[in-house]
Design a protein around this motif. Structure first.
Motif, PDB file in Angstrom:
ATOM      1  N   ARG A  99       0.845  -1.201   0.000  1.00  0.00           N
ATOM      2  CA  ARG A  99       0.000   0.000   0.000  1.00  0.00           C
ATOM      3  C   ARG A  99       0.882   1.252   0.000  1.00  0.00           C
ATOM      4  O   ARG A  99       0.600   2.216  -0.700  1.00  0.00           O
ATOM      5  CB  ARG A  99      -0.922  -0.013   1.212  1.00  0.00           C
ATOM      6  N   ILE A 100       1.954   1.222   0.771  1.00  0.00           N
ATOM      7  CA  ILE A 100       2.864   2.372   0.826  1.00  0.00           C
ATOM      8  C   ILE A 100       3.470   2.635  -0.547  1.00  0.00           C
ATOM      9  O   ILE A 100       3.644   3.788  -0.943  1.00  0.00           O
ATOM     10  CB  ILE A 100       3.965   2.147   1.894  1.00  0.00           C
ATOM     11  N   GLN A 101       3.783   1.575  -1.294  1.00  0.00           N
ATOM     12  CA  GLN A 101       4.374   1.752  -2.621  1.00  0.00           C
ATOM     13  C   GLN A 101       3.474   2.564  -3.548  1.00  0.00           C
ATOM     14  O   GLN A 101       3.960   3.194  -4.477  1.00  0.00           O
ATOM     15  CB  GLN A 101       4.637   0.391  -3.280  1.00  0.00           C
ATOM     16  N   LYS A 102       2.186   2.543  -3.306  1.00  0.00           N
ATOM     17  CA  LYS A 102       1.242   3.251  -4.167  1.00  0.00           C
ATOM     18  C   LYS A 102       1.111   4.726  -3.808  1.00  0.00           C
ATOM     19  O   LYS A 102       0.475   5.483  -4.526  1.00  0.00           O
ATOM     20  CB  LYS A 102      -0.125   2.565  -4.118  1.00  0.00           C
ATOM     21  N   LEU A 103       1.717   5.111  -2.700  1.00  0.00           N
ATOM     22  CA  LEU A 103       1.651   6.511  -2.283  1.00  0.00           C
ATOM     23  C   LEU A 103       2.656   7.346  -3.056  1.00  0.00           C
ATOM     24  O   LEU A 103       3.740   6.877  -3.408  1.00  0.00           O
ATOM     25  CB  LEU A 103       1.926   6.636  -0.783  1.00  0.00           C
ATOM     26  N   ALA A 104       2.317   8.584  -3.265  1.00  0.00           N
ATOM     27  CA  ALA A 104       3.192   9.491  -4.009  1.00  0.00           C
ATOM     28  C   ALA A 104       4.525   9.710  -3.312  1.00  0.00           C
ATOM     29  O   ALA A 104       5.541   9.920  -3.962  1.00  0.00           O
ATOM     30  CB  ALA A 104       2.480  10.825  -4.222  1.00  0.00           C
ATOM     31  N   ASP A 105       4.535   9.659  -1.985  1.00  0.00           N
ATOM     32  CA  ASP A 105       5.774   9.949  -1.252  1.00  0.00           C
ATOM     33  C   ASP A 105       6.530   8.683  -0.837  1.00  0.00           C
ATOM     34  O   ASP A 105       7.310   8.704   0.097  1.00  0.00           O
ATOM     35  CB  ASP A 105       5.496  10.835  -0.043  1.00  0.00           C
ATOM     36  N   PHE A 106       6.325   7.568  -1.555  1.00  0.00           N
ATOM     37  CA  PHE A 106       7.013   6.325  -1.230  1.00  0.00           C
ATOM     38  C   PHE A 106       8.530   6.506  -1.237  1.00  0.00           C
ATOM     39  O   PHE A 106       9.229   5.988  -0.382  1.00  0.00           O
ATOM     40  CB  PHE A 106       6.618   5.205  -2.200  1.00  0.00           C
ATOM     41  N   GLY A 107       9.034   7.254  -2.201  1.00  0.00           N
ATOM     42  CA  GLY A 107      10.475   7.480  -2.288  1.00  0.00           C
ATOM     43  C   GLY A 107      11.043   8.144  -1.046  1.00  0.00           C
ATOM     44  O   GLY A 107      12.175   7.876  -0.655  1.00  0.00           O
ATOM     45  N   ASP A 108      10.251   8.980  -0.408  1.00  0.00           N
ATOM     46  CA  ASP A 108      10.701   9.655   0.808  1.00  0.00           C
ATOM     47  C   ASP A 108      10.720   8.706   2.001  1.00  0.00           C
ATOM     48  O   ASP A 108      11.490   8.892   2.938  1.00  0.00           O
ATOM     49  CB  ASP A 108       9.784  10.839   1.135  1.00  0.00           C
ATOM     50  N   VAL A 109       9.854   7.701   1.977  1.00  0.00           N
ATOM     51  CA  VAL A 109       9.686   6.802   3.118  1.00  0.00           C
ATOM     52  C   VAL A 109      10.603   5.586   3.040  1.00  0.00           C
ATOM     53  O   VAL A 109      10.995   5.029   4.064  1.00  0.00           O
ATOM     54  CB  VAL A 109       8.203   6.345   3.203  1.00  0.00           C
ATOM     55  N   ILE A 110      10.993   5.192   1.837  1.00  0.00           N
ATOM     56  CA  ILE A 110      11.730   3.940   1.658  1.00  0.00           C
ATOM     57  C   ILE A 110      13.037   3.903   2.457  1.00  0.00           C
ATOM     58  O   ILE A 110      13.388   2.873   3.033  1.00  0.00           O
ATOM     59  CB  ILE A 110      11.975   3.635   0.166  1.00  0.00           C
ATOM     60  N   ASP A 111      13.735   5.009   2.507  1.00  0.00           N
ATOM     61  CA  ASP A 111      15.003   5.028   3.251  1.00  0.00           C
ATOM     62  C   ASP A 111      14.784   4.855   4.750  1.00  0.00           C
ATOM     63  O   ASP A 111      15.632   4.299   5.444  1.00  0.00           O
ATOM     64  CB  ASP A 111      15.776   6.321   2.967  1.00  0.00           C
ATOM     65  N   LYS A 112      13.649   5.324   5.257  1.00  0.00           N
ATOM     66  CA  LYS A 112      13.321   5.133   6.674  1.00  0.00           C
ATOM     67  C   LYS A 112      12.938   3.678   6.947  1.00  0.00           C
ATOM     68  O   LYS A 112      13.239   3.135   8.007  1.00  0.00           O
ATOM     69  CB  LYS A 112      12.164   6.046   7.089  1.00  0.00           C
ATOM     70  N   LEU A 113      12.248   3.073   5.991  1.00  0.00           N
ATOM     71  CA  LEU A 113      11.768   1.698   6.158  1.00  0.00           C
ATOM     72  C   LEU A 113      12.879   0.658   6.036  1.00  0.00           C
ATOM     73  O   LEU A 113      12.881  -0.351   6.749  1.00  0.00           O
ATOM     74  CB  LEU A 113      10.705   1.385   5.102  1.00  0.00           C
ATOM     75  N   ARG A 114      13.799   0.880   5.114  1.00  0.00           N
ATOM     76  CA  ARG A 114      14.782  -0.139   4.720  1.00  0.00           C
ATOM     77  C   ARG A 114      15.509  -0.799   5.901  1.00  0.00           C
ATOM     78  O   ARG A 114      15.533  -2.026   5.974  1.00  0.00           O
ATOM     79  CB  ARG A 114      15.758   0.458   3.721  1.00  0.00           C
ATOM     80  N   PRO A 115      16.099  -0.062   6.848  1.00  0.00           N
ATOM     81  CA  PRO A 115      16.823  -0.755   7.924  1.00  0.00           C
ATOM     82  C   PRO A 115      15.914  -1.597   8.823  1.00  0.00           C
ATOM     83  O   PRO A 115      16.313  -2.654   9.309  1.00  0.00           O
ATOM     84  CB  PRO A 115      17.497   0.368   8.707  1.00  0.00           C
ATOM     85  N   HIS A 116      14.687  -1.146   9.008  1.00  0.00           N
ATOM     86  CA  HIS A 116      13.743  -1.883   9.852  1.00  0.00           C
ATOM     87  C   HIS A 116      13.221  -3.131   9.135  1.00  0.00           C
ATOM     88  O   HIS A 116      13.017  -4.173   9.761  1.00  0.00           O
ATOM     89  CB  HIS A 116      12.596  -0.978  10.291  1.00  0.00           C
ATOM     90  N   ILE A 117      13.026  -3.030   7.823  1.00  0.00           N
ATOM     91  CA  ILE A 117      12.606  -4.195   7.045  1.00  0.00           C
ATOM     92  C   ILE A 117      13.729  -5.223   7.011  1.00  0.00           C
ATOM     93  O   ILE A 117      13.498  -6.423   7.158  1.00  0.00           O
ATOM     94  CB  ILE A 117      12.199  -3.788   5.610  1.00  0.00           C
ATOM     95  N   GLU A 118      14.950  -4.758   6.864  1.00  0.00           N
ATOM     96  CA  GLU A 118      16.098  -5.666   6.830  1.00  0.00           C
ATOM     97  C   GLU A 118      16.217  -6.429   8.151  1.00  0.00           C
ATOM     98  O   GLU A 118      16.372  -7.653   8.158  1.00  0.00           O
ATOM     99  CB  GLU A 118      17.372  -4.866   6.544  1.00  0.00           C
ATOM    100  N   ALA A 119      16.111  -5.727   9.264  1.00  0.00           N
ATOM    101  CA  ALA A 119      16.201  -6.377  10.577  1.00  0.00           C
ATOM    102  C   ALA A 119      15.016  -7.319  10.803  1.00  0.00           C
ATOM    103  O   ALA A 119      15.190  -8.457  11.254  1.00  0.00           O
ATOM    104  CB  ALA A 119      16.260  -5.329  11.684  1.00  0.00           C
TER     105      ALA A 119
END
Length: 139
Positions: A99-119
């Motif tokens: 759902r987040i991927q469909k948001l216009a600001d996904f690019g702004d959020v991905i860097d915040k999400l990445r370390p938490h998704i990895e862990a």
């Protein structure tokens, strides 16, 4: 109808293994770009899953979307159980990320999400591997 006999006319693709982080394309004169980062998953026992889910929940809540917030709540409720079901957590997280991927600001959020998704993917094990490409990571 006839079947072409000329080599190169068959545009089918057969894959015998993983192609994660790859692009498989048929056709002529195609240009393809694959962007991903190599994931470095932590050992499951080193992950503070409560903290990771809480961080993801905060990021999800900041997006003010009921589906995303609902996915975060589902993850938080499941991880609070004495023996959380990793598949349920992975599915809820996948729902939120899609759902987040469909948001216009996904690019702004991905860097915040990445370390938490990895862990979280490290803690989830095989259930978490499907989440990595959703934030541009690959094994």
């Amino acid at each position: 109808m006839t079947t072409p006999d000329t080599p190169g006319d068959n545009r089918s693709v057969q894959i015998g293994g993983s192609v994660t982080g790859s692009a498989v394309v048929t056709g002529d004169s195609n240009t393809v770009s694959v962007q991903f980062q190599q994931a470095s998953l932590p050992a499951p026992e080193t992950v503070d899953i409560q903290a990771e889910i809480e961080a993801l929940k905060d990021i999800f809540a900041s997006l003010n979307n009921p589906t995303i917030t609902g996915a975060a709540e589902e993850m938080a409720q499941e991880v609070a159980k004495p023996e959380p079901d990793k598949e349920i957590i992975a599915d809820a997280l996948e729902t939120g990320l899609k759902r987040i991927q469909k948001l216009a600001d996904f690019g702004d959020v991905i860097d915040k999400l990445r370390p938490h998704i990895e862990a979280t993917a490290g803690w989830l094990g095989m259930h978490g591997h499907k989440l990595l490409p959703l934030v541009g990571l690959a094994l």
